[in-house]
Write a protein that holds these residues in place. Structure first.
Motif, PDB file in Angstrom:
ATOM      1  N   VAL A  60      78.677 -47.433  35.738  1.00 37.46           N
ATOM      2  CA  VAL A  60      78.401 -46.063  35.842  1.00 37.46           C
ATOM      3  C   VAL A  60      77.755 -45.904  37.166  1.00 37.46           C
ATOM      4  CG1 VAL A  60      76.736 -44.330  34.579  1.00 37.46           C
ATOM      5  CG2 VAL A  60      77.797 -46.261  33.320  1.00 37.46           C
ATOM      6  N   PRO A  61      78.471 -44.902  37.721  1.00 39.65           N
ATOM      7  CA  PRO A  61      78.201 -44.361  39.276  1.00 39.65           C
ATOM      8  C   PRO A  61      76.871 -43.557  39.170  1.00 39.65           C
ATOM      9  CG  PRO A  61      80.075 -43.205  38.764  1.00 39.65           C
ATOM     10  CD  PRO A  61      79.627 -44.135  37.411  1.00 39.65           C
ATOM     11  N   TYR A  62      76.611 -42.508  38.164  1.00 36.59           N
ATOM     12  CA  TYR A  62      75.567 -41.489  38.148  1.00 36.59           C
ATOM     13  C   TYR A  62      75.518 -41.050  36.873  1.00 36.59           C
ATOM     14  CZ  TYR A  62      79.533 -38.300  38.707  1.00 36.59           C
ATOM     15  OH  TYR A  62      80.653 -37.368  38.589  1.00 36.59           O
ATOM     16  N   VAL A  63      74.231 -40.254  36.621  1.00 31.50           N
ATOM     17  CA  VAL A  63      74.289 -39.364  35.474  1.00 31.50           C
ATOM     18  C   VAL A  63      73.494 -38.490  35.831  1.00 31.50           C
ATOM     19  CG1 VAL A  63      73.897 -41.687  33.791  1.00 31.50           C
ATOM     20  CG2 VAL A  63      71.868 -40.386  35.009  1.00 31.50           C
ATOM     21  N   ASP A  64      73.589 -37.340  34.990  1.00 33.43           N
ATOM     22  CA  ASP A  64      72.956 -35.928  35.223  1.00 33.43           C
ATOM     23  C   ASP A  64      71.965 -35.636  34.202  1.00 33.43           C
ATOM     24  OD1 ASP A  64      74.317 -35.120  32.910  1.00 33.43           O
ATOM     25  OD2 ASP A  64      75.775 -33.542  34.016  1.00 33.43           O
ATOM     26  N   SER A  65      71.556 -34.516  34.082  1.00 29.48           N
ATOM     27  CA  SER A  65      70.236 -34.293  33.347  1.00 29.48           C
ATOM     28  C   SER A  65      70.753 -34.393  31.913  1.00 29.48           C
ATOM     29  CB  SER A  65      69.866 -33.083  33.558  1.00 29.48           C
ATOM     30  OG  SER A  65      70.614 -32.055  33.256  1.00 29.48           O
ATOM     31  N   ALA A  66      72.035 -34.047  31.632  1.00 28.29           N
ATOM     32  CA  ALA A  66      72.530 -34.159  30.268  1.00 28.29           C
ATOM     33  C   ALA A  66      72.684 -35.553  29.697  1.00 28.29           C
ATOM     34  CB  ALA A  66      73.738 -33.235  29.964  1.00 28.29           C
ATOM     35  N   GLY A  67      73.175 -36.389  30.797  1.00 25.28           N
ATOM     36  CA  GLY A  67      73.290 -37.919  30.431  1.00 25.28           C
ATOM     37  C   GLY A  67      71.938 -38.288  30.064  1.00 25.28           C
ATOM     38  N   ILE A  68      70.850 -37.970  30.886  1.00 26.54           N
ATOM     39  CA  ILE A  68      69.539 -38.292  30.616  1.00 26.54           C
ATOM     40  C   ILE A  68      68.922 -37.988  29.562  1.00 26.54           C
ATOM     41  CG2 ILE A  68      67.190 -38.384  31.654  1.00 26.54           C
ATOM     42  CD1 ILE A  68      68.293 -38.214  34.344  1.00 26.54           C
TER      43      ILE A  68
ATOM     44  N   ILE B  65      70.375 -44.511  39.298  1.00 25.12           N
ATOM     45  CA  ILE B  65      70.173 -43.905  38.022  1.00 25.12           C
ATOM     46  C   ILE B  65      68.907 -44.183  37.591  1.00 25.12           C
ATOM     47  CG2 ILE B  65      70.861 -44.302  35.597  1.00 25.12           C
ATOM     48  CD1 ILE B  65      73.745 -44.907  36.721  1.00 25.12           C
ATOM     49  N   HIS B  66      68.344 -45.414  38.411  1.00 20.50           N
ATOM     50  CA  HIS B  66      66.740 -45.750  37.826  1.00 20.50           C
ATOM     51  C   HIS B  66      66.024 -44.931  38.546  1.00 20.50           C
ATOM     52  CE1 HIS B  66      64.509 -49.296  36.742  1.00 20.50           C
ATOM     53  NE2 HIS B  66      63.588 -48.554  36.890  1.00 20.50           N
ATOM     54  N   ASN B  67      66.297 -44.437  39.684  1.00 22.90           N
ATOM     55  CA  ASN B  67      65.405 -43.219  40.357  1.00 22.90           C
ATOM     56  C   ASN B  67      65.462 -42.007  39.630  1.00 22.90           C
ATOM     57  OD1 ASN B  67      64.493 -44.938  42.325  1.00 22.90           O
ATOM     58  ND2 ASN B  67      66.031 -44.503  43.609  1.00 22.90           N
ATOM     59  N   ALA B  68      66.792 -41.668  38.923  1.00 23.37           N
ATOM     60  CA  ALA B  68      66.816 -40.323  38.285  1.00 23.37           C
ATOM     61  C   ALA B  68      66.009 -40.579  36.863  1.00 23.37           C
ATOM     62  CB  ALA B  68      68.345 -40.157  37.923  1.00 23.37           C
ATOM     63  N   LEU B  69      65.751 -41.817  36.463  1.00 22.38           N
ATOM     64  CA  LEU B  69      65.104 -41.820  35.089  1.00 22.38           C
ATOM     65  C   LEU B  69      63.363 -41.809  35.822  1.00 22.38           C
ATOM     66  CD1 LEU B  69      67.043 -44.744  33.488  1.00 22.38           C
ATOM     67  CD2 LEU B  69      66.903 -42.209  32.993  1.00 22.38           C
ATOM     68  N   LYS B  70      63.203 -42.423  36.909  1.00 21.42           N
ATOM     69  CA  LYS B  70      61.880 -42.445  37.258  1.00 21.42           C
ATOM     70  C   LYS B  70      61.472 -40.954  37.437  1.00 21.42           C
ATOM     71  CE  LYS B  70      60.927 -45.860  40.039  1.00 21.42           C
ATOM     72  NZ  LYS B  70      60.765 -46.725  41.038  1.00 21.42           N
ATOM     73  N   VAL B  71      62.177 -40.241  38.192  1.00 28.11           N
ATOM     74  CA  VAL B  71      62.016 -38.919  38.473  1.00 28.11           C
ATOM     75  C   VAL B  71      61.808 -37.919  37.518  1.00 28.11           C
ATOM     76  CG1 VAL B  71      62.745 -36.916  39.949  1.00 28.11           C
ATOM     77  CG2 VAL B  71      62.745 -38.800  40.993  1.00 28.11           C
ATOM     78  N   THR B  72      62.174 -38.324  36.416  1.00 26.10           N
ATOM     79  CA  THR B  72      62.202 -37.439  35.054  1.00 26.10           C
ATOM     80  C   THR B  72      61.148 -37.901  34.196  1.00 26.10           C
ATOM     81  OG1 THR B  72      63.893 -38.624  34.340  1.00 26.10           O
ATOM     82  CG2 THR B  72      64.641 -36.512  35.294  1.00 26.10           C
ATOM     83  N   HIS B  73      60.603 -38.807  34.646  1.00 21.21           N
ATOM     84  CA  HIS B  73      59.448 -39.498  33.957  1.00 21.21           C
ATOM     85  C   HIS B  73      59.904 -39.963  32.350  1.00 21.21           C
ATOM     86  CE1 HIS B  73      56.942 -37.918  36.882  1.00 21.21           C
ATOM     87  NE2 HIS B  73      57.225 -36.809  36.777  1.00 21.21           N
ATOM     88  N   VAL B  74      61.065 -40.469  32.431  1.00 24.85           N
ATOM     89  CA  VAL B  74      61.488 -41.154  31.120  1.00 24.85           C
ATOM     90  C   VAL B  74      61.823 -42.550  31.272  1.00 24.85           C
ATOM     91  CG1 VAL B  74      62.409 -38.995  30.251  1.00 24.85           C
ATOM     92  CG2 VAL B  74      63.993 -40.709  31.509  1.00 24.85           C
ATOM     93  N   GLU B  75      61.620 -43.045  32.613  1.00 22.63           N
ATOM     94  CA  GLU B  75      61.826 -44.773  32.791  1.00 22.63           C
ATOM     95  C   GLU B  75      60.984 -45.636  31.810  1.00 22.63           C
ATOM     96  OE1 GLU B  75      61.392 -47.504  36.597  1.00 22.63           O
ATOM     97  OE2 GLU B  75      59.650 -46.122  36.297  1.00 22.63           O
TER      98      GLU B  75
END
Length: 169
Positions: free
Chosen positions: A110-118, A144-154
């Motif tokens: 999976v190369p990336y996720v967007d807000s809907a994927g999160i 992707i890990h950083n995206a989860l971290k930034v959105t505080h759901v990691e």
């Protein structure tokens, strides 16, 4: 009108010999400089000249391989492609219909996720938690890990480097 000039000209009202009318005759779209053609409203160009070489954005594709885990009560979903707004519906459907005790989602391809994927991932977490079932993420890239971290759901997820490590946990 949402930011468009009020004096926009239609193609039929353009002066003969102007860059815009020459555009329609020659079809040489690559040479058109919109800055030197004040009679062209770029926002309306698509409507006025539908033959313009404007391609739609490519659609993301997500393939999901569903297989049994190495132990009873485990399922593995191997994702291949982006988890985004246009691809998340099948993912949500598979997660919601899964009745296994432990669901492992492999993000290796999976190369990336967007807000809907999160959002779909958080939904998967909530669904699993309410049923007292486990969820593990495998092969999550740094992006992707950083995206989860930034959105505080990691903190909702358990991460593993391999499917076998997640199966053994």
């Amino acid at each position: 009108m949402s930011g468009l000039p009020q004096d926009s000209q239609s193609p039929s009202s353009l002066q003969e010999g102007s860059p815009a009318t020459n555009l329609g005759k020659s079809g040489d779209y690559a040479k058109l400089n919109l800055d030197s053609c004040p009679e062209i409203n770029p926002a309306l160009t698509i409507q006025s000249w539908p033959q313009a070489n404007i391609l739609p954005m490519p659609q993301d594709v997500l393939r999901i391989e569903d297989q049994a885990g190495s132990q009873a009560g485990q399922r593995v979903l191997r994702l291949n492609g982006a988890l985004v707004m246009t691809t998340m519906f099948e993912f949500q459907s598979m997660v919601r219909s899964d009745t296994s005790n432990s669901l492992i989602i492999d993000f290796t391809n999976v190369p990336y996720v967007d807000s809907a994927g999160i959002g779909a991932l958080v939904g998967a977490y909530v669904t699993r938690q309410h049923g007292g079932r486990r969820l593990a993420l495998v092969g999550v890239s740094e992006r992707i890990h950083n995206a989860l971290k930034v959105t505080h759901v990691e903190q909702f997820f358990r991460f593993f480097d391999s499917v076998s490590a997640a199966e053994a946990a």
